[in-house]
Design a protein around this motif. Structure first.
Motif, PDB file in Angstrom:
ATOM      1  N   CYS A  78      78.530  28.850  -7.521  1.00 60.43           N
ATOM      2  CA  CYS A  78      78.216  28.891  -8.950  1.00 60.43           C
ATOM      3  C   CYS A  78      79.521  29.107  -9.708  1.00 60.43           C
ATOM      4  CB  CYS A  78      77.226  30.017  -9.252  1.00 60.43           C
ATOM      5  SG  CYS A  78      76.760  30.117 -10.985  1.00 60.43           S
ATOM      6  N   HIS A  79      80.064  28.023 -10.248  1.00 64.49           N
ATOM      7  CA  HIS A  79      81.356  28.092 -10.933  1.00 64.49           C
ATOM      8  C   HIS A  79      81.117  28.383 -12.412  1.00 64.49           C
ATOM      9  CE1 HIS A  79      83.663  26.550  -7.470  1.00 64.49           C
ATOM     10  NE2 HIS A  79      82.522  25.953  -7.196  1.00 64.49           N
ATOM     11  N   LYS A 119      68.255  20.494 -17.085  1.00 70.38           N
ATOM     12  CA  LYS A 119      68.619  19.957 -15.776  1.00 70.38           C
ATOM     13  C   LYS A 119      67.867  18.662 -15.526  1.00 70.38           C
ATOM     14  CE  LYS A 119      68.641  24.752 -14.141  1.00 70.38           C
ATOM     15  NZ  LYS A 119      67.892  25.283 -15.299  1.00 70.38           N
ATOM     16  N   THR A 155      80.225  27.949 -19.508  1.00 73.65           N
ATOM     17  CA  THR A 155      79.917  26.686 -18.845  1.00 73.65           C
ATOM     18  C   THR A 155      79.673  26.975 -17.373  1.00 73.65           C
ATOM     19  OG1 THR A 155      81.385  25.508 -20.364  1.00 73.65           O
ATOM     20  CG2 THR A 155      80.718  24.339 -18.377  1.00 73.65           C
ATOM     21  N   GLU A 156      78.652  26.317 -16.806  1.00 73.92           N
ATOM     22  CA  GLU A 156      78.342  26.510 -15.388  1.00 73.92           C
ATOM     23  C   GLU A 156      78.305  25.170 -14.664  1.00 73.92           C
ATOM     24  OE1 GLU A 156      75.372  30.230 -14.817  1.00 73.92           O
ATOM     25  OE2 GLU A 156      74.572  28.626 -16.073  1.00 73.92           O
ATOM     26  N   THR A 157      78.773  25.162 -13.426  1.00 71.27           N
ATOM     27  CA  THR A 157      78.609  24.015 -12.541  1.00 71.27           C
ATOM     28  C   THR A 157      78.549  24.538 -11.118  1.00 71.27           C
ATOM     29  OG1 THR A 157      79.441  21.818 -11.955  1.00 71.27           O
ATOM     30  CG2 THR A 157      81.089  23.543 -12.337  1.00 71.27           C
ATOM     31  N   ARG A 158      78.503  23.641 -10.133  1.00 69.86           N
ATOM     32  CA  ARG A 158      78.430  24.103  -8.746  1.00 69.86           C
ATOM     33  C   ARG A 158      79.259  23.205  -7.850  1.00 69.86           C
ATOM     34  NH1 ARG A 158      74.828  21.745 -11.702  1.00 69.86           N
ATOM     35  NH2 ARG A 158      73.304  23.406 -11.486  1.00 69.86           N
ATOM     36  N   SER A 159      79.413  23.617  -6.600  1.00 70.16           N
ATOM     37  CA  SER A 159      80.178  22.820  -5.638  1.00 70.16           C
ATOM     38  C   SER A 159      79.320  21.733  -5.007  1.00 70.16           C
ATOM     39  CB  SER A 159      80.767  23.711  -4.538  1.00 70.16           C
ATOM     40  OG  SER A 159      81.864  24.452  -5.029  1.00 70.16           O
ATOM     41  N   CYS A 179      71.968  25.982  -4.115  1.00 74.81           N
ATOM     42  CA  CYS A 179      73.004  25.608  -5.079  1.00 74.81           C
ATOM     43  C   CYS A 179      74.276  26.372  -4.710  1.00 74.81           C
ATOM     44  CB  CYS A 179      72.518  25.963  -6.485  1.00 74.81           C
ATOM     45  SG  CYS A 179      73.686  25.602  -7.784  1.00 74.81           S
ATOM     46  N   ALA A 221      72.382  16.342  -9.648  1.00 81.30           N
ATOM     47  CA  ALA A 221      73.486  16.015 -10.554  1.00 81.30           C
ATOM     48  C   ALA A 221      73.321  14.631 -11.168  1.00 81.30           C
ATOM     49  CB  ALA A 221      74.805  16.094  -9.797  1.00 81.30           C
TER      50      ALA A 221
END
Length: 802
Positions: A501-502, A326, A545-549, A498, A308
């Motif tokens: 996967c939000h 990335k 849109t993608e993000t992660r915890s 990862c 990140a």
């Protein structure tokens, strides 16, 4: 003078039919070396077409006699209209949609197989996303990038007879992962459809994000993602920056999106020269233009793990630039990568081009196993049966020795094939590995880079006493490690994990993004797709849109893969879904779908978030520690820290001024961490304390699952230390005395001495038990002798003895 030379070339071309394309494309590189057998075949076709020395038209078509770019880049010569060859002008002759008329003239087998290859159909990726959005069909993999079906003739499958028979059997065992036909993915939904059923947002997600990489598309043109289409996806070099660095005067060097050089990259015998550097083979970075998402094996192989953060800084103080959109940490590279091995040095033509039949996921398509070259400590690779480590059933392990191959198929000979020595090594499924030959008890690997490597199988290393004691214990003494685990279960140094996967699909405010699949289907007679012309014409509602915890890399958890072997697992699609409607309000918020039709899922069903079995492609000679598996909650599937380190994700977290009993003191505040209602366990936990599987563990093959109770019981050695140390110092007189003596002598027992003491104690205990058993047997013998022999009443000399 220059004008005179150009005029001479033009007149000579017009009169004698030579290559006048280079009048405009002066300086362009030959697609292959002029003296190569491939170029000679191309020139033979050009001569048949009536245009001697004009190799350009054989691939590109066009009108070679026109002085106008408009007309030169149009149509094709008469010969090709009636014979094999380009049917029109092809700016990208390797395009999936026309390469039957170009590459397919010489490479008919590979081109014929491509349309049903996993790189084209993307069935596994599509099934996984649909599964995670609640649109599940069980294990079925019947949806792909376009409509197709298996050939009617089962013998048309590429491969040896042994391979064909093996694959036919495998398809009957796992019909869901080896479908007979495939229908095309439905169109992206309208906003109105999404409001009625928010789960339909999966089709927006797939078309805008996941389906950029199939070989029928040129993909997304971002840094690290520049590549060709069709055969050129792999066989034409593109740099990460996407600039042309050749000598063609007509090709821009200022605008990205061009090949690095107008040359083909393929086998060991094909040399590419650019910027005074010569190489052969397909660089790993070419593969990584696609294999940087999902299981991330391309970048992992190179030692890259996404992060990140944007450190480190360059000379101007700028942060790390994005690659494949990335940023990365530099981790340990795979040992094969360190030795200079390219992806193609292990993976076969069938792995990459396909065998002509549909395969629903990676495990269906890949035919190679570690043991194909390394064998085991008790068997050379050629002594193992067909199917070893690719079993899907235990009976395979009892088969006869596979031996070696004495020949390879003709279509494989179009690449580099070395001298066979004692024979070509066979894959687990029965096809020869053209780059690996048996020489005595060693294997010579003829790498695409031009290097030769001598590989000593494990059995030979054991015979030469070159295996460490640790290795012998792990692979030889504990036989189950070899027969029940994948090699990379221990030898993967790390794996990208990862978690969470939000995914947000936002339809508010008229948001739109390109539909990459729709663009790839809009193909014309020139082989170009909509994505190569103007992506803006293919906008569909929604923006993804993608993000992660959180991210991890160390000691991945363990589970069972589709072959029934224990393997590392990493988060697959842990899809936690938010869908924003047209008015800006959430139709779904942090939603995790359930899979109710999975056996053993209970009343609620499993969460449709996935832990995926994986070969991480981060292999190290040094294995992970015994404790990282046998003393780990995470390895068992219980989650990082046994799932006890995380708060309750089902409750919204609000942080502000509050009393000691957590009553808010303010009215104006905001939710810090909105709830995820269905996440009753941490993303890293896929088994609860009772052994119930709480999320999907692989959804492509029937055997994929969390470890069974029997497997967990064998694995679990947590608390072993306490079983001895619970008696120290007061519970056991002998141990207490030993401990106090050590303390009085001020002995600092380090790990080495601790292992020595444990070893001595085990040996002493074993010998005490053996001596005790011997004494016990002597007593029994003495009693028997006394009772049955010495006493006269039963002495053999008495008449009563029988």
């Amino acid at each position: 003078m220059k004008a005179f030379v150009l005029l001479f070339i033009f007149v000579n071309s017009f009169v004698f039919g030579a290559n006048q394309c280079i009048v405009c494309h002066e300086g362009i590189e030959d697609i292959r070396d002029r003296n190569s057998s491939m170029m000679q075949e191309i020139l033979k076709i050009a001569q048949k077409a009536g245009h001697k020395d004009n190799d350009c038209i054989v691939c590109h078509g066009g009108n070679p006699k026109s002085k106008s770019k408009k007309y030169a880049h149009n149509g094709t010569v008469k010969y090709f209209k009636e014979n094999k060859g380009p049917k029109n002008y092809y700016p990208a002759p390797a395009s999936t949609w026309v390469n039957e008329n170009t590459c397919g003239m010489c490479h008919a087998s590979q081109v014929g197989a491509q349309m049903n290859s996993l790189m084209m159909t993307e069935q596994g990726k599509i099934q996984g996303a649909m599964w995670s959005f609640g649109q599940n069909d069980g294990y079925k993999h019947e949806v792909g990038t376009y409509k197709t079906a298996n050939p009617k003739d089962k013998n048309s499958r590429l491969g040896t007879d042994v391979y064909k028979k093996y694959m036919e059997k495998l398809a009957t065992m796992e019909p869901q992962a080896f479908p007979k036909q495939m229908r095309q993915l439905r169109d992206a939904p309208t906003v109105e459809e999404v409001h009625k059923d928010p789960s339909l947002a999966v089709y927006t997600y797939l078309r805008q994000e996941c389906l950029r990489c199939h070989t029928g598309s040129k993909g997304r043109e971002k840094r690290g993602d520049f590549r060709g289409i069709g055969c050129a996806s792999c066989h034409v070099p593109y740099s990460n920056e996407g600039f042309y660095e050749g000598n063609d005067k007509a090709t821009s060097k200022k605008n990205p999106g061009h090949m690095l050089t107008h040359q083909l990259q393929s086998s060991r015998k094909v040399k590419v020269k650019v910027n005074d550097v010569e190489y052969s083979g397909v660089p790993v970075e070419t593969c990584a233009t696609c294999h940087n998402r999902g299981k991330r094996i391309g970048v992992s192989y190179q030692g890259l793990m996404e992060t990140a953060y944007n450190s480190t800084f360059d000379k101007q103080g700028n942060g790390q630039p994005k690659l494949h959109t990335k940023r990365y940490l530099h981790m340990k590279e795979d040992i094969h990568y360190q030795k200079g091995m390219l992806c193609q040095d292990c993976h076969t033509s069938n792995d990459l081009h396909g065998d002509g039949f549909l395969g629903g996921a990676n495990l269906a398509a890949v035919e190679v196993e570690c043991q194909d070259c390394h064998g085991t400590t008790t068997s050379y690779p050629w002594e193992l049966p067909i199917g070893y480590s690719d079993e899907f059933e235990d009976e395979v392990k009892k088969g006869k020795a596979r031996g070696v191959a004495q020949n390879v198929a003709d279509y494989l000979k179009q690449g580099y094939v070395p001298e066979k020595e004692d024979g070509f090594i066979l894959t687990a499924r029965g096809n020869p590995l053209p780059k690996a030959v048996k020489k005595g008890n060693t294997i010579i690997m003829h790498l695409a880079s031009g290097k030769d490597i001598e590989l000593k199988p494990l059995k030979l290393l054991k015979a030469q006493n070159k295996l460490s004691k640790k290795a012998l214990v792990a692979m030889d003494v504990i036989e189950a490690h070899t027969t029940e685990l994948e090699c990379y279960t221990c030898h993967a140094a790390w794996a990208p994990q990862c978690y969470g996967c939000h995914v947000k699909v936002d339809y508010s405010g008229g948001k739109q993004n390109p539909d990459f699949l729709k663009a790839s289907h809009d193909k014309d007679i020139h082989g170009t797709t909509g994505g190569m012309r103007d992506l803006k014409k293919y906008l569909v509602p929604g923006k993804v849109t993608e993000t992660r915890s959180f991210l991890r890399w160390e000691d991945p958890a363990l589970a069972q893969n589709g072959e029934g072997r224990i393997t590392p697992v990493i988060p697959g699609c842990q899809t936690t879904i938010t869908v924003i409607g047209q008015d800006g309000e959430a139709l779904l918020q942090n939603h995790i779908f359930k899979i109710p039709n999975v056996e053993g899922a209970g009343e609620e069903g499993q969460n449709a978030i996935d832990m995926s079995p994986v070969q991480p492609h981060t292999i190290s000679k040094e294995s992970r520690t015994c404790e990282s598996c046998h003393s780990s909650d995470k390895a068992l599937g219980l989650g990082i820290g046994g799932g006890k380190m995380n708060g309750d994700a089902t409750k919204t977290t609000i942080m502000d001024l509050m009393t000691a009993d957590k009553k808010l003191l303010v009215k104006k505040t905001d939710e810090q961490i909105p709830a995820i209602p269905n996440l009753k366990y941490d993303y890293s936990q896929f088994v609860d304390e009772n052994g119930t599987q709480v999320m999907t563990v692989g959804h492509h093959f029937k055997l994929s699952q969390a470890l069974s109770k029997e497997q967990r019981d064998k694995l679990d050695r947590r608390g072993v230390c306490i079983s001895c140390h619970i008696n120290i110092p007061d519970g056991n007189l002998a141990v207490s005395a030993m401990t106090h003596v050590a303390q009085m002598a001020e002995v600092n027992i380090d790990n080495k001495e601790h292992r020595s003491i444990v070893s001595k104690v085990m040996n002493l205990s074993a010998w005490v038990q053996i001596f005790g058993l011997m004494i016990f047997m002597m007593i029994i013998f003495y009693i028997a002798y006394t009772v049955f022999v010495k006493k006269k009443s039963i002495n053999p000399k008495n008449k009563g003895w029988k």
